[in-house]
Scaffold this motif. Structure first.
Motif, PDB file in Angstrom:
ATOM      1  N   PRO A  58       0.559  -0.971   2.925  1.00 33.51           N
ATOM      2  CA  PRO A  58       1.055  -0.834   1.553  1.00 33.51           C
ATOM      3  C   PRO A  58      -0.032  -0.680   0.502  1.00 33.51           C
ATOM      4  O   PRO A  58       0.082   0.153  -0.398  1.00 33.51           O
ATOM      5  CB  PRO A  58       1.867  -2.120   1.352  1.00 33.51           C
ATOM      6  N   ALA A  59      -1.111  -1.461   0.603  1.00 33.63           N
ATOM      7  CA  ALA A  59      -2.180  -1.356  -0.390  1.00 33.63           C
ATOM      8  C   ALA A  59      -2.890  -0.006  -0.280  1.00 33.63           C
ATOM      9  O   ALA A  59      -3.238   0.610  -1.304  1.00 33.63           O
ATOM     10  CB  ALA A  59      -3.183  -2.495  -0.210  1.00 33.63           C
ATOM     11  N   ASN A 116      -1.953   6.933  -5.905  1.00 32.49           N
ATOM     12  CA  ASN A 116      -2.553   6.944  -7.245  1.00 32.49           C
ATOM     13  C   ASN A 116      -3.658   7.997  -7.347  1.00 32.49           C
ATOM     14  O   ASN A 116      -3.764   8.712  -8.354  1.00 32.49           O
ATOM     15  CB  ASN A 116      -3.104   5.561  -7.590  1.00 32.49           C
ATOM     16  N   ARG A 117      -4.456   8.128  -6.302  1.00 33.02           N
ATOM     17  CA  ARG A 117      -5.540   9.106  -6.340  1.00 33.02           C
ATOM     18  C   ARG A 117      -4.999  10.544  -6.213  1.00 33.02           C
ATOM     19  O   ARG A 117      -5.463  11.446  -6.913  1.00 33.02           O
ATOM     20  CB  ARG A 117      -6.543   8.816  -5.225  1.00 33.02           C
ATOM     21  N   VAL A 118      -4.019  10.738  -5.347  1.00 31.57           N
ATOM     22  CA  VAL A 118      -3.447  12.080  -5.164  1.00 31.57           C
ATOM     23  C   VAL A 118      -2.743  12.548  -6.434  1.00 31.57           C
ATOM     24  O   VAL A 118      -2.810  13.735  -6.793  1.00 31.57           O
ATOM     25  CB  VAL A 118      -2.498  12.100  -3.954  1.00 31.57           C
ATOM     26  N   ALA A 172       3.645   2.723  -5.843  1.00 29.73           N
ATOM     27  CA  ALA A 172       2.302   2.843  -6.413  1.00 29.73           C
ATOM     28  C   ALA A 172       2.446   2.695  -7.929  1.00 29.73           C
ATOM     29  O   ALA A 172       3.346   1.998  -8.409  1.00 29.73           O
ATOM     30  CB  ALA A 172       1.705   4.194  -6.024  1.00 29.73           C
ATOM     31  N   THR A 173       1.580   3.353  -8.683  1.00 23.49           N
ATOM     32  CA  THR A 173       1.684   3.314 -10.142  1.00 23.49           C
ATOM     33  C   THR A 173       1.892   4.745 -10.631  1.00 23.49           C
ATOM     34  O   THR A 173       0.923   5.498 -10.775  1.00 23.49           O
ATOM     35  CB  THR A 173       0.406   2.725 -10.781  1.00 23.49           C
ATOM     36  N   PRO A 174       3.142   5.146 -10.839  1.00 26.91           N
ATOM     37  CA  PRO A 174       3.389   6.540 -11.215  1.00 26.91           C
ATOM     38  C   PRO A 174       2.705   6.900 -12.526  1.00 26.91           C
ATOM     39  O   PRO A 174       2.667   6.101 -13.475  1.00 26.91           O
ATOM     40  CB  PRO A 174       4.921   6.596 -11.370  1.00 26.91           C
TER      41      PRO A 174
END
Length: 522
Positions: free
Chosen positions: A337-338, A345-347, A367-369
């Motif tokens: 998950p992490a 987030n990077r993609v 993640a963080t959209p």
């Protein structure tokens, strides 16, 4: 015995069989004005009024609408045999396509349609609106207008007035070309079918464990090796860049925008098999032709992974004029998950750097959209905590609940194609939900629209696509276009049934759902 005396001795019932009857009247061939799918916002029939298309009918198009005019006229020339020239507007009588005079409330995709005894006039603010008006006009034409050969006519169009515009701006359909490959011609055929029902996005699932379907110059083995097979071990295939651009252009001419998907970090066995360096252990797995999910993962710790993604996304973004690039993100069971959250987030940032808006399956909300990221909900429940939180924080949603909108699900236990992991979906189930009020705690204002995904583990031909998409695709399309105030199963199934004879003429291999009364057993 002379013929007259012989006829006099025959019973009336037999006479009716052998004496030629008059051709059906024009009135008998007029389509019901209220039979359109998706249901228009407002529709008022003009009783007793028809416009007849004749050998002298012309199409008049404003500047910028010529292409719409030609795509209206071309199939009618084929079926009527009439010349139907496309000329600059204004014109006297005929069919006019005008980029003026429509109510401002119809927006960029809406239209106003008026059919009188002397003319047909479609008004819109943008060519896309004219295109949508033409799709409505298409459904008001006699069924024979869809014939591939010249028919005798007549060609009446029922009179009336329509003002129409979409409920949602995103009305999509997804075609999985990764599990089984479909040719450019097959995709274009599907685009034509989508456009009939005012679907304006085609989401192409271009990569998965079983196949990679788009040529990437910087990583050529993806297509030539990763695209060489399919579910069951078939020959596979892939689109050259020219093929993909042809699909994009064909779709755009029909007001359909292509959304390409490169699924990651899971569903990536075809890529991992193509390049050993993409694997954490440097060992390429064999090509995969089964149907399991969740077992593959890009190596999220390797910097090469992000170079790979940047180059693939860059090449694909350069070929894609539409705003969205779909990164998948679902069923990543083999990614911690992490690691998954850090990867997504990077993609997202990579996609944004190439000028595209990120779309992803709703798993990406873990993640963080980014503020612009769009999440596509595919769950089977009406409550999802991470999706609810993301929506309340501004993330927009495309609604594709698998137990409602996945048109690869079987209709019932006797259906030979498709799957049933999300349940059985007949037409009433596909139609019987409200995308704007489906998820608990998610407001309608968070919903961009709807999409009907068609996964192809069991599908190999256009006839298979037809069978699973029709009649459910028009049901999902109506949920995306029509105001919910028009939502009525009894009325819808009558309008949907009226499409059956048209599909028969078009050669659509549709499922004859017993929930629908098909005219003449069509």
């Amino acid at each position: 015995m002379n013929v007259r005396r012989l006829l006099a001795l025959l019973p009336v019932s037999l006479l009716l069989l052998i004496i030629p009857t008059a051709p059906p009247s024009t009135a008998a061939t007029v389509v019901a004005f209220g039979s359109v799918v998706p249901a228009p916002v407002t529709s008022t029939a003009a009783a007793g009024v028809t416009y007849g298309i004749t050998v002298s009918t012309a199409v008049y198009a404003d500047p910028g609408a010529e292409g719409v005019g030609e795509r209206l006229a071309a199939p009618l020339r084929r079926s009527t045999g009439y010349p139907l020239p496309v000329s600059p507007a204004p014109g006297a009588g005929g069919i006019s396509l005008l980029l003026s005079g429509a109510p401002a409330t119809v927006g960029a995709e809406g239209y106003q349609l008026d059919v009188t005894a002397t003319s047909i006039v479609i008004r819109a603010n943008r060519p896309a609106g004219l295109w949508n008006g033409v799709q409505t006009l298409h459904q008001l034409l006699p069924v024979a207008a869809d014939s591939a050969t010249v028919q005798p006519g007549p060609w009446p169009v029922p009179g009336g007035h329509i003002v129409d515009y979409p409920r949602f701006g995103y009305r999509g359909a997804m075609l999985d070309v990764a599990r089984h490959f479909f040719t450019v011609a097959a995709v274009e055929r599907y685009i034509d079918q989508l456009a009939l029902y005012k679907v304006n996005y085609l989401h192409l699932h271009l990569s998965d464990d079983q196949g990679w379907r788009i040529a990437i110059d910087s990583w050529p083995n993806l297509a030539t090796y990763g695209g060489s097979t399919a579910v069951g071990g078939g020959p596979g295939g892939y689109y050259t860049k020219a093929d993909y651009q042809q699909i994009v252009s064909y779709a755009a001419a029909r007001s359909v925008t292509v959304v390409p998907e490169i699924d990651m970090p899971s569903h990536t066995n075809a890529a991992l098999a193509s390049y050993a360096s993409l694997n954490c252990d440097g060992v390429a797995p064999p090509l995969y032709t089964g149907t399991d999910v969740g077992f593959s993962s890009l190596c999220t710790a390797k910097e090469l992974t992000y170079t790979f993604i940047d180059q693939v996304v860059g090449e694909l973004a350069a070929l894609t004029p539409g705003p969205y690039l779909h990164i998948g993100g679902d069923e990543a069971a083999s990614t911690a998950p992490a690691d998954y959250a850090a990867f997504v987030n990077r993609v997202q940032r990579i996609v944004a750097a190439h000028g595209k808006t990120v779309a992803g399956w709703h798993d990406v909300t873990k993640a963080t959209p980014l503020p612009s990221t769009v999440a596509q909900y595919w769950g089977t429940t009406t409550n999802d905590a991470s999706v609810k939180t993301a929506a309340q924080n501004g993330t927009k949603l495309i609604m594709s609940p698998a137990n409602r909108a996945y048109i690869d699900m079987k209709y019932n236990s006797r259906t030979t194609l498709g799957q049933n992991w999300a349940g059985y979906i007949d037409v009433k189930t596909a139609y019987g939900w409200d995308p704007g009020a489906y998820l608990t705690g998610v407001a309608a204002s968070s919903v961009l629209g709807v999409e009907a995904p068609l996964w192809t583990e069991t599908l190999t031909t256009s006839a298979d696509i037809d069978y699973m998409a029709f009649p459910r695709l028009p049901a999902i399309a109506e949920l995306g276009w029509s105001p919910y105030s028009t939502h009525n199963w009894t009325a819808f199934k009558q309008r949907l049934g009226a499409q059956g004879p048209r599909w028969k003429v078009m050669g659509v291999n549709y499922y004859h759902s017993t929930q629908i009364s098909w005219p003449g057993g069509s």
